[in-house]
Scaffold this motif. Sequence first.
Motif, short mmCIF file in Angstrom:
data_model
loop_
_atom_site.label_atom_id
_atom_site.label_comp_id
_atom_site.label_asym_id
_atom_site.label_seq_id
_atom_site.Cartn_x
_atom_site.Cartn_y
_atom_site.Cartn_z
N GLY A 133 0.81 -1.21 0.00
CA GLY A 133 0.00 0.00 0.00
C GLY A 133 0.85 1.26 0.00
O GLY A 133 1.86 1.33 0.70
N ASN A 134 0.40 2.23 -0.81
CA ASN A 134 1.11 3.50 -0.94
C ASN A 134 0.13 4.65 -0.85
O ASN A 134 -1.04 4.53 -1.23
N GLY A 135 0.62 5.78 -0.38
CA GLY A 135 -0.15 7.01 -0.36
C GLY A 135 0.78 8.15 0.06
O GLY A 135 1.50 8.01 1.04
N THR A 141 -1.15 7.09 -9.91
CA THR A 141 -0.01 6.88 -10.82
C THR A 141 -0.25 5.72 -11.78
O THR A 141 0.14 5.77 -12.93
N HIS A 142 -0.93 4.66 -11.30
CA HIS A 142 -1.24 3.50 -12.15
C HIS A 142 -2.17 2.56 -11.39
O HIS A 142 -2.44 2.76 -10.21
N GLU A 143 -2.66 1.53 -12.09
CA GLU A 143 -3.77 0.73 -11.59
C GLU A 143 -3.39 -0.38 -10.60
O GLU A 143 -4.29 -1.05 -10.07
N GLY A 159 -2.79 -2.60 -7.44
CA GLY A 159 -3.55 -2.54 -6.20
C GLY A 159 -2.86 -1.76 -5.09
O GLY A 159 -3.53 -1.07 -4.31
N ASP A 160 -1.55 -1.83 -5.01
CA ASP A 160 -0.85 -1.13 -3.93
C ASP A 160 -0.92 0.40 -4.10
O ASP A 160 -0.55 1.14 -3.20
N HIS A 161 -1.46 0.86 -5.24
CA HIS A 161 -1.64 2.30 -5.48
C HIS A 161 -3.11 2.69 -5.66
O HIS A 161 -3.47 3.84 -5.47
N ALA A 162 -3.92 1.72 -6.06
CA ALA A 162 -5.28 2.05 -6.49
C ALA A 162 -6.38 1.41 -5.64
O ALA A 162 -7.54 1.81 -5.76
N THR A 175 8.41 6.29 -8.24
CA THR A 175 8.42 4.88 -7.80
C THR A 175 7.82 4.06 -8.94
O THR A 175 7.31 4.61 -9.92
N ASP A 176 7.86 2.75 -8.81
CA ASP A 176 7.25 1.88 -9.82
C ASP A 176 7.74 2.20 -11.22
O ASP A 176 6.97 2.47 -12.14
N THR A 177 9.05 2.13 -11.36
CA THR A 177 9.65 2.27 -12.68
C THR A 177 10.81 1.28 -12.77
O THR A 177 11.58 1.15 -11.83
N GLY A 206 9.95 -3.19 -14.49
CA GLY A 206 9.65 -3.63 -13.12
C GLY A 206 9.83 -2.51 -12.12
O GLY A 206 9.09 -1.51 -12.16
N HIS A 207 10.80 -2.68 -11.23
CA HIS A 207 11.02 -1.72 -10.15
C HIS A 207 12.50 -1.32 -10.06
O HIS A 207 13.37 -2.08 -10.47
N LEU A 208 12.75 -0.16 -9.47
CA LEU A 208 14.13 0.34 -9.32
C LEU A 208 14.81 -0.29 -8.12
O LEU A 208 14.26 -0.31 -7.02
N CYS A 225 11.76 5.12 -1.03
CA CYS A 225 10.38 4.64 -1.00
C CYS A 225 10.22 3.25 -1.59
O CYS A 225 11.09 2.78 -2.31
N HIS A 226 9.06 2.67 -1.34
CA HIS A 226 8.64 1.40 -1.97
C HIS A 226 9.67 0.29 -1.74
O HIS A 226 9.93 -0.53 -2.61
N LEU A 227 10.26 0.26 -0.54
CA LEU A 227 11.22 -0.79 -0.22
C LEU A 227 10.51 -2.13 -0.09
O LEU A 227 9.45 -2.22 0.55
ZN LIG Z 1 3.82 -0.20 -6.36
#
Ligand SMILES: [Zn+2]
Length: 254
Positions: free
Chosen positions: A13-15, A56-58, A60-63, A139-141, A187-189, A212-214
């Motif tokens: 989850g992110n916010g 940012t995108h669909e 679940g951890d963001h939407a 994040t998420d790149t 994927g992720h950085l 972030c997003h560890l």
């Molecule tokens: Zn994410």
Amino acid sequence: MLRFASLGSGSKGNGTLIECGMTRILIDCGFTLAETERRLQRLGCSAASISAILVTHEHGDHALGVGRLSRRYQIPVYLTVGSFKAIADKQFAQTLFINLKQTLAIGDLEIIPFAVPHDAREPCQFVISDGGVRLGILTDTGSYTDAMLEQLHGLQGLLLECNYETEMLQRGPYPYALKERLLSRYGHLSNQQALELLKQLRLDKLQYLVGCHLSEVNNLPEHAYAALCKGVGGQCNGIKIASQQEGLDWHILN
Ligand SMILES: [Zn+2]
Ligand SMILES: [Zn+2]
């Protein structure tokens, strides 16, 4: 002057809250309604005070919580057409589309969206400005492009993904396909990529840099912190880590 805080950051989850004057925006909401309210309260906020939600995108951890939060408190939602098509719950109080070629204004804030390579339909990230200071969120790149770097020079604040420590991921328990996904260009950085990215940026105005997003499985805060310190050339004041459980308390940029 603007200030920012995190409700929580990671694959569960992110916010991110950003506030300037009377304008308060929430970027992503990957928590249930009750959990979002609890986390907002911890930061001294009521959900009713949020001016807009940006997605940012669909994933679940963001939407996950966006639709319910929007309906419950009548909050408008901004997202790309691609994210809107792909998002599971799209019954928003009001829907506004983000054009990745256009800056948008929400109250006292200016928002510059930019595309990122990630395995979602039309993912984006943002630079947010009050006209003076600028805060970047990335994040998420899975990788970064020159066009992305261009947006990130001379920022006062940057929330930067440090998803995994490459060695921990490779040795870790994830199935092969998931490892491949995380490691891919979409994927992720990793900590190492975050470090390399920072080395290519002009950072002379940077006040806060937040990891972030560890991943809770494939990373440790001390690894991310060390990579970020290295990335800014050893000037480690102002480096923070946002966690899944606690997020990050308010920080001011001026
Ligand atoms: Zn994410
Ligand atoms: Zn994602």
